[in-house]
Design an enzyme around this catalytic site. Sequence first.
Site, PDB file in Angstrom:
ATOM      1  N   SER A  57       0.858  -1.189   0.000  1.00 57.43           N
ATOM      2  CA  SER A  57       0.000   0.000   0.000  1.00 57.43           C
ATOM      3  C   SER A  57       0.894   1.239   0.000  1.00 57.43           C
ATOM      4  O   SER A  57       2.042   1.192   0.475  1.00 57.43           O
ATOM      5  CB  SER A  57      -0.871   0.011   1.264  1.00 57.43           C
ATOM      6  OG  SER A  57      -1.490   1.272   1.426  1.00 57.43           O
ATOM      7  N   TYR A 115      -1.792  -1.227  10.349  1.00 53.64           N
ATOM      8  CA  TYR A 115      -1.889  -1.420   8.899  1.00 53.64           C
ATOM      9  C   TYR A 115      -0.635  -0.871   8.207  1.00 53.64           C
ATOM     10  O   TYR A 115      -0.014  -1.559   7.387  1.00 53.64           O
ATOM     11  CB  TYR A 115      -3.153  -0.731   8.372  1.00 53.64           C
ATOM     12  CG  TYR A 115      -3.377  -0.906   6.894  1.00 53.64           C
ATOM     13  CD1 TYR A 115      -3.917  -2.092   6.401  1.00 53.64           C
ATOM     14  CD2 TYR A 115      -3.054   0.096   5.990  1.00 53.64           C
ATOM     15  CE1 TYR A 115      -4.120  -2.268   5.033  1.00 53.64           C
ATOM     16  CE2 TYR A 115      -3.259  -0.063   4.630  1.00 53.64           C
ATOM     17  CZ  TYR A 115      -3.794  -1.249   4.158  1.00 53.64           C
ATOM     18  OH  TYR A 115      -3.988  -1.418   2.800  1.00 53.64           O
TER      19      TYR A 115
HETATM   20  N1  LIG Z   1      -8.924  -0.557  -0.898  1.00 55.47           N
HETATM   21  C1  LIG Z   1      -7.864   0.247  -0.786  1.00 55.47           C
HETATM   22  O1  LIG Z   1      -7.989   1.495  -0.787  1.00 55.47           O
HETATM   23  C2  LIG Z   1      -6.487  -0.343  -0.700  1.00 55.47           C
HETATM   24  C3  LIG Z   1      -5.386   0.531  -0.783  1.00 55.47           C
HETATM   25  C4  LIG Z   1      -4.104   0.008  -0.693  1.00 55.47           C
HETATM   26  C5  LIG Z   1      -3.913  -1.347  -0.563  1.00 55.47           C
HETATM   27  N2  LIG Z   1      -4.984  -2.174  -0.491  1.00 55.47           N
HETATM   28  C6  LIG Z   1      -4.741  -3.603  -0.325  1.00 55.47           C
HETATM   29  O2  LIG Z   1      -5.393  -4.329  -1.342  1.00 55.47           O
HETATM   30  C7  LIG Z   1      -5.705  -5.641  -0.851  1.00 55.47           C
HETATM   31  C8  LIG Z   1      -7.164  -5.938  -1.116  1.00 55.47           C
HETATM   32  O3  LIG Z   1      -7.935  -5.034  -0.334  1.00 55.47           O
HETATM   33  P1  LIG Z   1      -9.443  -4.641  -0.722  1.00 55.47           P
HETATM   34  O4  LIG Z   1      -9.520  -3.181  -0.704  1.00 55.47           O
HETATM   35  O5  LIG Z   1      -9.873  -5.382  -1.915  1.00 55.47           O
HETATM   36  O6  LIG Z   1     -10.191  -5.151   0.582  1.00 55.47           O
HETATM   37  P2  LIG Z   1     -11.544  -5.958   0.758  1.00 55.47           P
HETATM   38  O7  LIG Z   1     -12.554  -5.519  -0.218  1.00 55.47           O
HETATM   39  O8  LIG Z   1     -11.840  -5.900   2.211  1.00 55.47           O
HETATM   40  O9  LIG Z   1     -11.121  -7.461   0.377  1.00 55.47           O
HETATM   41  C9  LIG Z   1     -10.168  -8.125   1.159  1.00 55.47           C
HETATM   42  C10 LIG Z   1      -9.963  -9.516   0.603  1.00 55.47           C
HETATM   43  O10 LIG Z   1      -9.007 -10.175   1.435  1.00 55.47           O
HETATM   44  C11 LIG Z   1      -9.589 -11.355   1.942  1.00 55.47           C
HETATM   45  N3  LIG Z   1      -9.123 -11.624   3.302  1.00 55.47           N
HETATM   46  C12 LIG Z   1      -9.094 -10.787   4.355  1.00 55.47           C
HETATM   47  N4  LIG Z   1      -8.616 -11.407   5.428  1.00 55.47           N
HETATM   48  C13 LIG Z   1      -8.319 -12.671   5.038  1.00 55.47           C
HETATM   49  C14 LIG Z   1      -7.794 -13.798   5.687  1.00 55.47           C
HETATM   50  N5  LIG Z   1      -7.443 -13.765   6.979  1.00 55.47           N
HETATM   51  N6  LIG Z   1      -7.620 -14.938   4.989  1.00 55.47           N
HETATM   52  C15 LIG Z   1      -7.976 -15.001   3.684  1.00 55.47           C
HETATM   53  N7  LIG Z   1      -8.472 -13.962   3.002  1.00 55.47           N
HETATM   54  C16 LIG Z   1      -8.644 -12.813   3.686  1.00 55.47           C
HETATM   55  C17 LIG Z   1     -11.089 -11.131   1.902  1.00 55.47           C
HETATM   56  O11 LIG Z   1     -11.751 -12.356   1.742  1.00 55.47           O
HETATM   57  P3  LIG Z   1     -12.709 -13.034   2.826  1.00 55.47           P
HETATM   58  O12 LIG Z   1     -13.455 -11.969   3.507  1.00 55.47           O
HETATM   59  O13 LIG Z   1     -13.509 -13.980   1.999  1.00 55.47           O
HETATM   60  O14 LIG Z   1     -11.741 -13.737   3.718  1.00 55.47           O
HETATM   61  C18 LIG Z   1     -11.243 -10.326   0.624  1.00 55.47           C
HETATM   62  O15 LIG Z   1     -11.280 -11.180  -0.488  1.00 55.47           O
HETATM   63  C19 LIG Z   1      -5.348  -5.644   0.626  1.00 55.47           C
HETATM   64  O16 LIG Z   1      -4.082  -6.229   0.820  1.00 55.47           O
HETATM   65  C20 LIG Z   1      -5.299  -4.164   0.965  1.00 55.47           C
HETATM   66  O17 LIG Z   1      -4.484  -3.898   2.077  1.00 55.47           O
HETATM   67  C21 LIG Z   1      -6.267  -1.715  -0.557  1.00 55.47           C
END
Ligand SMILES: NC(=O)c1ccc[n+]([C@@H]2O[C@H](COP(=O)([O-])OP(=O)(O)OC[C@H]3O[C@@H](n4cnc5c(N)ncnc54)[C@H](OP(=O)(O)O)[C@@H]3O)[C@@H](O)[C@H]2O)c1
Length: 263
Positions: free
Chosen positions: A145, A158
Amino acid sequence: MSNRATPPRHIAITGASAGLGRALALAYACPGVVLGLSGRDANRLEASATDCRARGATVVTATVDVRDAAAMQSWLDQFDATHPIDLLIANAGASSTLAHPSEWETRECTTSIVDTNFYGAMHAVLPVVDRMRTRGRGQIALISSIAALRGMAISPAYCASKAALKAWGDSVRPLLARDGIRLSVILPGFIKTAMSDAFPGERKLLWSAEKAAHHIRRGLAARRAEIAFPGLLAFGTRLLPLLPPSIADAILRRLSYVPREGR
Ligand SMILES: NC(=O)c1ccc[n+]([C@@H]2O[C@H](COP(=O)([O-])OP(=O)(O)OC[C@H]3O[C@@H](n4cnc5c(N)ncnc54)[C@H](OP(=O)(O)O)[C@@H]3O)[C@@H](O)[C@H]2O)c1
């Protein structure tokens, strides 16, 4: 000689049941591609798989928590034995934020975030690295991130977990390159997903998950060591550590990334 990677055919993605992971799965889904998708929520994971199959991909799903090292090893060994992984995307992640100055992240919260975001990624990458090494090829993407570039009071655990992931990726990149394995660290800014919907501060320069997934896909095809976006946010955040910490903190407070009263 071109520096572009041959399009990956066998791709494993963690956290593919929602958000960016789901968008990445869809971005790669096409005939001839086999996707290994994991997540904890079986229904949402199956919905992602169905949409990817509709685009012509073959999909194998695994309901597995990234914090469970043995279960991750077993899933990845099984998938890789039948579909040698060309590209692994360690995407699964969880966030924790402080909405009010009186809040504090507990030991349990801190452990859970670091377990998911750092060790969870290690549980995906390390078993696959061993197998890629024997083949002398492969590609790994670590979804870190922009928050890795400077700690922010609004999400201490985080930021720390994502900084650790970036530091690990930067450390091993040259070691893996010797064995023919390319590693990219991805530094996204705000992406419209459930995770960022829960963010209490302002989401500057918000991208859709689809736009982010296609940008990442292009960067991985070009084998970029680091893929940071949006450019302006990445540039600004990179400047923060060059400033005296008190000035950087004041800027972050102004940008709403320090919890404050009355939010
Ligand atoms: N959204 C942003 O603004 C942003 C910015 C920078 C980086 N990121 C990064 O991008 C990645 C995806 O985030 P997102 O925004 O798509 O979040 P999200 O919509 O909350 O999705 C998170 C995903 O991770 C899975 N997950 C969470 N905890 C888990 C666990 N313990 N074991 C297995 N799967 C798990 C969830 O699946 P289940 O619920 O089915 O387990 C879901 O598929 C993350 O690493 C996040 O830190 C996001």
